[in-house]
Scaffold this active site. Structure first.
Site, PDB file in Angstrom:
ATOM      1  N   ALA A  63       0.865  -1.177   0.000  1.00 44.50           N
ATOM      2  CA  ALA A  63       0.000   0.000   0.000  1.00 44.50           C
ATOM      3  C   ALA A  63       0.903   1.230   0.000  1.00 44.50           C
ATOM      4  O   ALA A  63       2.091   1.134   0.318  1.00 44.50           O
ATOM      5  CB  ALA A  63      -0.862  -0.020   1.251  1.00 44.50           C
ATOM      6  N   GLY A 102       0.484  -5.098   0.750  1.00 43.55           N
ATOM      7  CA  GLY A 102      -0.672  -5.042  -0.140  1.00 43.55           C
ATOM      8  C   GLY A 102      -0.384  -5.622  -1.513  1.00 43.55           C
ATOM      9  O   GLY A 102      -1.295  -6.100  -2.194  1.00 43.55           O
ATOM     10  N   GLU A 105      -0.864  -9.212  -1.104  1.00 49.54           N
ATOM     11  CA  GLU A 105      -2.302  -9.428  -0.894  1.00 49.54           C
ATOM     12  C   GLU A 105      -3.063  -9.347  -2.217  1.00 49.54           C
ATOM     13  O   GLU A 105      -3.981 -10.124  -2.476  1.00 49.54           O
ATOM     14  CB  GLU A 105      -2.835  -8.393   0.106  1.00 49.54           C
ATOM     15  N   GLU A 125       4.184  -5.761   7.019  1.00 45.35           N
ATOM     16  CA  GLU A 125       3.406  -4.736   7.731  1.00 45.35           C
ATOM     17  C   GLU A 125       3.782  -4.614   9.198  1.00 45.35           C
ATOM     18  O   GLU A 125       3.767  -3.523   9.771  1.00 45.35           O
ATOM     19  CB  GLU A 125       1.899  -5.035   7.617  1.00 45.35           C
TER      20      GLU A 125
HETATM   21  C1  3H9 Z   1       0.599  -2.356   3.395  1.00 49.13           C
HETATM   22  O1  3H9 Z   1       0.801  -2.805   2.304  1.00 49.13           O
HETATM   23  C2  3H9 Z   1      -0.718  -2.416   4.084  1.00 49.13           C
HETATM   24  C3  3H9 Z   1      -1.679  -3.408   3.481  1.00 49.13           C
HETATM   25  O2  3H9 Z   1      -1.550  -4.672   4.114  1.00 49.13           O
HETATM   26  C4  3H9 Z   1      -3.125  -3.009   3.745  1.00 49.13           C
HETATM   27  C5  3H9 Z   1      -3.613  -1.802   3.039  1.00 49.13           C
HETATM   28  C6  3H9 Z   1      -5.069  -1.582   3.248  1.00 49.13           C
HETATM   29  N1  3H9 Z   1       4.670   3.423   0.102  1.00 49.13           N
HETATM   30  O3  3H9 Z   1      13.334   1.609   0.152  1.00 49.13           O
HETATM   31  P1  3H9 Z   1      13.722   2.351  -1.062  1.00 49.13           P
HETATM   32  C7  3H9 Z   1       9.416   4.793  -1.343  1.00 49.13           C
HETATM   33  S1  3H9 Z   1       1.817  -1.535   4.234  1.00 49.13           S
HETATM   34  C8  3H9 Z   1       5.162   4.636  -0.216  1.00 49.13           C
HETATM   35  O4  3H9 Z   1      14.767   3.372  -0.936  1.00 49.13           O
HETATM   36  P2  3H9 Z   1      14.817  -0.044  -2.198  1.00 49.13           P
HETATM   37  C9  3H9 Z   1      10.537   5.086  -0.368  1.00 49.13           C
HETATM   38  O5  3H9 Z   1      10.103   5.956   0.641  1.00 49.13           O
HETATM   39  C10 3H9 Z   1       3.195  -1.544   3.136  1.00 49.13           C
HETATM   40  N2  3H9 Z   1       6.443   4.840  -0.549  1.00 49.13           N
HETATM   41  O6  3H9 Z   1      14.094   1.378  -2.266  1.00 49.13           O
HETATM   42  C11 3H9 Z   1      11.555   5.709  -1.295  1.00 49.13           C
HETATM   43  O7  3H9 Z   1      11.166   7.042  -1.535  1.00 49.13           O
HETATM   44  P3  3H9 Z   1      12.257   8.173  -1.738  1.00 49.13           P
HETATM   45  C12 3H9 Z   1       3.893  -2.854   3.099  1.00 49.13           C
HETATM   46  C13 3H9 Z   1       7.249   3.797  -0.588  1.00 49.13           C
HETATM   47  O8  3H9 Z   1      14.996  -0.471  -3.611  1.00 49.13           O
HETATM   48  C14 3H9 Z   1      11.376   4.931  -2.589  1.00 49.13           C
HETATM   49  O9  3H9 Z   1      10.077   4.357  -2.520  1.00 49.13           O
HETATM   50  N3  3H9 Z   1       5.075  -2.758   2.297  1.00 49.13           N
HETATM   51  C15 3H9 Z   1       6.808   2.511  -0.268  1.00 49.13           C
HETATM   52  O10 3H9 Z   1      15.986   0.003  -1.309  1.00 49.13           O
HETATM   53  C16 3H9 Z   1      12.373   3.819  -2.792  1.00 49.13           C
HETATM   54  O11 3H9 Z   1      12.376   2.996  -1.624  1.00 49.13           O
HETATM   55  C17 3H9 Z   1       6.273  -2.421   2.800  1.00 49.13           C
HETATM   56  O12 3H9 Z   1       6.411  -2.216   3.984  1.00 49.13           O
HETATM   57  C18 3H9 Z   1       5.449   2.341   0.081  1.00 49.13           C
HETATM   58  N4  3H9 Z   1       4.940   1.130   0.396  1.00 49.13           N
HETATM   59  O13 3H9 Z   1      13.774  -1.001  -1.500  1.00 49.13           O
HETATM   60  C19 3H9 Z   1       7.423  -2.332   1.823  1.00 49.13           C
HETATM   61  N5  3H9 Z   1       7.839   1.645  -0.362  1.00 49.13           N
HETATM   62  O14 3H9 Z   1      13.068   7.762  -2.924  1.00 49.13           O
HETATM   63  C20 3H9 Z   1       8.155  -1.042   2.020  1.00 49.13           C
HETATM   64  C21 3H9 Z   1       8.889   2.381  -0.758  1.00 49.13           C
HETATM   65  O15 3H9 Z   1      11.478   9.431  -1.900  1.00 49.13           O
HETATM   66  N6  3H9 Z   1       9.202  -0.841   1.067  1.00 49.13           N
HETATM   67  N7  3H9 Z   1       8.555   3.676  -0.884  1.00 49.13           N
HETATM   68  O16 3H9 Z   1      13.073   8.162  -0.470  1.00 49.13           O
HETATM   69  C22 3H9 Z   1      10.387  -1.494   1.086  1.00 49.13           C
HETATM   70  O17 3H9 Z   1      10.623  -2.369   1.892  1.00 49.13           O
HETATM   71  C23 3H9 Z   1      11.437  -1.066   0.119  1.00 49.13           C
HETATM   72  O18 3H9 Z   1      11.105   0.225  -0.347  1.00 49.13           O
HETATM   73  C24 3H9 Z   1      11.599  -1.989  -1.123  1.00 49.13           C
HETATM   74  C25 3H9 Z   1      12.578  -1.319  -2.137  1.00 49.13           C
HETATM   75  C26 3H9 Z   1      12.175  -3.330  -0.673  1.00 49.13           C
HETATM   76  C27 3H9 Z   1      10.292  -2.195  -1.819  1.00 49.13           C
END
Ligand code: 3H9
Length: 694
Positions: A63, A102, A105, A125
């Site tokens: 999400a 998400g 999901e 999450e």
């Molecule tokens: C969820 O899904 C809830 C659901 O169950 C229910 C919903 C109803 N959103 O980490 P990076 C941005 S909760 C917004 O440096 P990498 C991040 O801030 C979510 N922004 O890259 C950064 O921005 P900036 C569950 C996001 O290659 C840029 O993307 N998911 C999100 O080292 C690059 O990120 C997670 O918890 C997001 N979800 O790693 C996964 N994700 O460039 C969270 C990233 O401006 N994300 N950004 O600083 C990660 O673990 C890592 O970003 C990922 C890539 C492994 C994907």
């Protein structure tokens, strides 16, 4: 701006491509057209199957976290997944990169999932203080079985494609051509014929679950939660998947998600998620600055610190030349490294093969000349300026031009160390935390002359070896240890005035710290501080006599506590007697000290020092300080780090109490920093102050 959702066709197979850079988060701009596309394609008789895939570097990573806490916009993810699940023709998620939260999901809403071999799938999450809120806690147990799903959801750690295939989470894994293979897969399913069962109807793996065993495992995991609500909510949700019908379990999950997402802990953990990413953005180190290439590292010192640093590099795949003064010390260091890896093997977290591969990356030496080929050299020698300068003088002579020269000092002036070389632009501080192969934090100390590409290199190395870097400026103790010193200032006074070590420590553990300051002292060894005090001509009323009695902490079985069996601390009447005696000697009348006072005299000075660190520009942002404390010192993640917590606590209240303690004790640590006074008066936040300064 790119189209977030496009639909293409391969004959009768429709391919929906999501494109929302950088990580295809499920923002509203993507959800609305996705819902539309699904509705259209579901009704389109010329479409016999749907493949759902993503453009760019990854499948949907979750999400959009930035939307949490804002008014909800329909369609929400749960509604999209429900629509997807109603489609009777086969639906296939084609996964590359990371299918997280998400994103996974959404994939679970499809009949089938296929993935590239290097893909990762998970529900992280919990790390944001949440539980999966769009059916993940119900559908994942249906596919993986409750025990495996419990581990994935409560740990938040993703699984690789091979594990997903073995567990039944994906149906096929490919080495390349994901979309073409997914289309072929869909076509085969169409040919094989339906009906196609949505995941919600596949309860086989949860029927006959041994609930007692599940509860035992869940309660083991809950014990590790240490005051965090999310892991407990995750475990309860998986339990609901076993005991409740699908729709009821889904509704309970949604309710828990809504509760957690508006709670303090998730807010704090989301703050930390973005803070960690902000910390990687450093003034003067833009995208145009290229990191230097690192093919081999040299580490000087094979003791606890050097050995741990060397392991970190090797764990990140960087070969290491490890230097010690004598063959014996080198052999001892390498033997300890070997032993540490063997422990990982015995715990099942490392294979024998992987251990051999890692050990093969170490080359031991006692000759500085052997460091000549290294691209980065990190010294971890004795913490003494003359020793460090001597090492850097030698490095200046032998290191190849352009090699990064890093010092692992925890307190000393990096500029003075750099001045021992003819190339201060190549010198940087890389302050690791003990045990260095485990602790995530890396303070990167930027010297007066450190070149931008040297900083870029240190940041890139940190990422490669799995550390969380924070760039800080030169001052005694940098960010972490300088604030720790402020926190420790009152520790002995609290004892003399009436608290016991156990009472102080309990206030800390109740707050959410893994341990209090006295337990931490016993773990680290009280002799370290004692030696340091002696060299500075300082005295400690209680710690000095403890050390004089040989009470160095855990390693001698006695310190502030007694350790009769290993690591479990027990209050020691001898220590309490000593404290009472010393209080009498100094004419201090002991009294009951309440927990609020312990917080005010321990944590408020630390916040105050943090504010000074910001004023001096030693840390670029308050959130950088939070990252230091959460990753290096065990500040509870559910409270978001000291500066985030301070704003919740109220800056005005903190200033008022600092003034109170300042007038009572006259101690400088309590004199409120001008920045704190300013924020207390304006009601602003640390972030506002930064913006105003910029
Ligand atoms: C969820 O899904 C809830 C659901 O169950 C229910 C919903 C109803 N959103 O980490 P990076 C941005 S909760 C917004 O440096 P990498 C991040 O801030 C979510 N922004 O890259 C950064 O921005 P900036 C569950 C996001 O290659 C840029 O993307 N998911 C999100 O080292 C690059 O990120 C997670 O918890 C997001 N979800 O790693 C996964 N994700 O460039 C969270 C990233 O401006 N994300 N950004 O600083 C990660 O673990 C890592 O970003 C990922 C890539 C492994 C994907």
């Amino acid at each position: 701006m790119n189209q977030p959702v496009t639909v293409s066709r391969d004959a009768d197979i429709a391919v929906i491509t999501l494109d929302n850079p950088p990580v295809n988060a499920l923002s509203h701009r993507l959800r609305a057209p996705l819902m539309e596309a699904l509705e259209k394609l579901g009704d389109d008789a010329s479409v016999s199957a749907i493949v759902l895939t993503c453009a760019g570097r990854t499948f949907v990573a979750g999400a959009d976290i930035t939307e949490f806490g804002k008014p909800m916009q329909h369609p929400i993810l749960g509604e999209i997944i429900a629509a997807l699940e109603k489609i009777a023709k086969p639906t296939v998620a084609a996964i590359h990169g990371t299918a997280l939260g998400g994103g996974l999901e959404l994939a679970l809403g499809c009949h089938f999932r296929v993935a590239l071999r290097d893909a990762k799938l998970g529900l992280p999450e919990v790390k944001l203080g949440l539980l999966p809120g769009a059916g993940g806690t119900v559908r994942l147990p249906y596919l993986l079985g409750p025990q495996k799903a419990l581990k994935v959801i409560v740990s938040g750690t993703p699984v690789d494609a091979a594990t997903a295939l073995e567990g039944g989470l994906v149906e096929a894994v490919y080495d390349r051509d994901l979309v073409a293979n997914a289309i072929a897969f869909a076509r085969e399913r169409v040919a094989a014929g339906g009906p196609f069962r949505p995941v919600r109807d596949r309860r086989e793996k949860i029927e006959n679950t041994d609930l007692a065993r599940f509860d035992t495992e869940a309660s083991e995991l809950a014990k590790k939660a240490r005051g965090l609500e999310a892991p407990i909510a995750c475990a309860q949700a998986v339990r609901n998947a076993i005991t409740l019908p699908f729709d009821e379990a889904l509704a309970a999950e949604r309710e828990a998600f809504m509760r957690l997402v508006s709670g303090e802990q998730s807010r704090a953990q989301r703050h930390l998620f973005f803070a960690e990413r902000e910390a990687a953005k450093v003034d003067g180190v833009g995208k145009d600055i290229k990191a230097r290439e690192i093919r081999r590292a040299g580490i000087i010192g094979a003791g606890t610190m050097g050995g741990g640093i060397a392991m970190s590099f090797v764990n990140g795949g960087i070969p290491v030349t490890l230097l010690e003064m004598s063959r014996e010390a080198l052999d001892r260091g390498l033997a300890t490294i070997d032993k540490n890896y063997s422990i990982s093997v015995s715990r099942g977290s490392l294979s024998e093969d992987a251990k051999s591969q890692r050990m093969a990356l170490f080359t031991g030496t006692t000759d500085y000349a052997d460091l000549a080929g290294c691209d980065i050299i990190v010294e971890a020698v004795f913490e003494e300026m003359s020793v460090k300068k001597d090492v850097f003088g030698k490095l200046d002579k032998i290191a190849r031009p352009g090699a990064v020269l890093a010092t692992n000092t925890s307190y000393l002036d990096v500029d003075e160390i750099a001045a021992a070389t003819s190339r201060p632009q190549d010198v940087v501080g890389m302050h690791f935390f003990s045990p260095a192969n485990v602790m995530k934090l890396l303070e990167i100390v930027r010297g007066k002359h450190t070149a931008p590409d040297v900083l870029a290199t240190a940041l890139a190395v940190a990422k490669r070896i799995g550390k969380v870097p924070v760039v800080v400026g030169v001052c005694h103790g940098f960010v972490g240890n300088r604030m720790l010193a402020a926190r420790s200032e009152e520790a002995e006074s609290l004892l003399l005035e009436g608290a016991s070590p156990a009472e102080v420590d309990k206030v800390f553990t109740d707050f959410g710290w893994p341990m209090g300051p006295f337990q931490m002292g016993d773990l680290a060894g009280l002799d370290i501080g004692w030696r340091n005090r002696k060299s500075l001509g300082k005295k400690a009323i209680i710690a000095d006599p403890l050390c004089e009695q040989g009470r160095f902490g855990q390693k001698t079985g006695k310190g502030y506590y007694l350790y009769e069996n290993g690591r479990t601390p027990k209050s020691d009447p001898e220590v309490l007697k000593l404290i009472e005696e010393k209080a009498r000697e100094h004419g201090i009348e002991r009294r009951t000290i309440l927990s609020q006072e312990i917080i005010e005299r321990s944590l408020y000075p630390m916040i105050n020092e943090g504010a000074r660190i910001l004023e001096e520009g030693i840390a670029a942002r308050a959130s950088d300080i939070d990252i230091v404390w959460v990753n290096g010192y065990g500040f509870p993640i559910g409270k978001g780090g000291p500066m985030f917590w301070a704003e919740k606590e109220g800056i005005a209240k903190i200033v008022e109490r600092l003034d109170h303690w300042h007038s009572r004790t006259g101690k400088a640590v309590f004199g409120p920093a001008p920045l704190l006074r300013k924020l207390a008066a304006s009601g602003g936040s640390f972030a506002d102050a930064r913006e105003a300064a910029a």
